[in-house]
Each structure stands twice: as C-alpha cells, then as structure tokens.
Design an enzyme around this catalytic site. Structure first.
Site, short mmCIF file in Angstrom:
data_model
loop_
_atom_site.label_atom_id
_atom_site.label_comp_id
_atom_site.label_asym_id
_atom_site.label_seq_id
_atom_site.Cartn_x
_atom_site.Cartn_y
_atom_site.Cartn_z
N ARG A 219 29.48 74.21 3.65
CA ARG A 219 28.56 73.29 4.40
C ARG A 219 29.13 71.80 4.14
O ARG A 219 29.24 70.94 5.03
CB ARG A 219 27.16 73.40 4.18
CG ARG A 219 26.60 74.72 4.84
CD ARG A 219 24.88 74.93 4.50
NE ARG A 219 24.95 74.67 3.02
CZ ARG A 219 23.93 74.34 2.48
NH1 ARG A 219 22.75 74.12 3.11
NH2 ARG A 219 23.63 74.46 1.04
N ASN B 4 23.03 77.05 6.55
CA ASN B 4 23.00 78.68 6.22
C ASN B 4 21.98 79.18 6.69
O ASN B 4 21.08 78.64 7.31
CB ASN B 4 22.91 78.52 4.49
CG ASN B 4 23.72 78.11 3.60
OD1 ASN B 4 25.13 78.20 3.90
ND2 ASN B 4 23.34 77.89 2.60
#
Length: 96
Positions: A18, A36
C-alpha cells in the site's frame, strides 16, 4: 479523466504494498485510494488520464516494494467521485 479499480492478489499484505502504491501514485499525480481487504487482497482505485493509468498498471505488474502481484483484476469502480489526492484507507471488507 478515467477512473479504474483494481484488486491485487498474491503477496500483497504486510510487505509495504500500500505504501509503495501510495508513493507511486503521488509521484505520478494520480488520485484515489488503496486499502487492504479482509480476504488478504488489496484494492485500489485510481483516477487519471489513460497514459498515467497504463503506467500504473505496468508498475503493479512489477510488484510494489517487497510485494508480489500474482493476479491483477480490473473491476467496476465503486464510486464515481472525483478525488483530490491519493490516500491509504482503513482496511475493508471485500463486499464494501
């Protein structure tokens, strides 16, 4: 401007995926989000021109940071809002 949403499968959580995506998108001046999912996958939605998004897809193919993207799926965008920046969102459910 185009809006695209992707689901990434593979070694994509707990490896800086990320943050790598956020860093890339900010440098490439793409807006949107990454987060996520509880299934172990990562979801990202990006907004930009066709060339920016194509470069982003190529970046994902090489796997951000220490991640490994085994499968990249383009899915329908969830929202049609215009984003002002790129950010990491809180974890979510696959159904969100």
């Amino acid at each position: 401007m185009a809006l695209k949403r992707f689901i990434l499968e593979g070694k994509v959580q707990g490896v800086g995926c990320r943050v790598g995506i956020e860093t890339y998108c900010k440098q490439a001046e793409l807006s949107g989000f990454v987060r996520n999912l509880n299934s172990g996958r990562v979801e990202c939605q990006v907004e930009g021109n066709a060339s920016q998004i194509q470069s982003f897809v190529e970046f994902l193919g090489s796997g951000p940071s220490y991640s490994r993207v085994d499968r990249l799926m383009e899915v329908a965008p969830k929202q049609t809002e215009i984003y002002n920046d790129f950010r990491i969102l809180a974890d979510g459910n696959d159904e969100d």
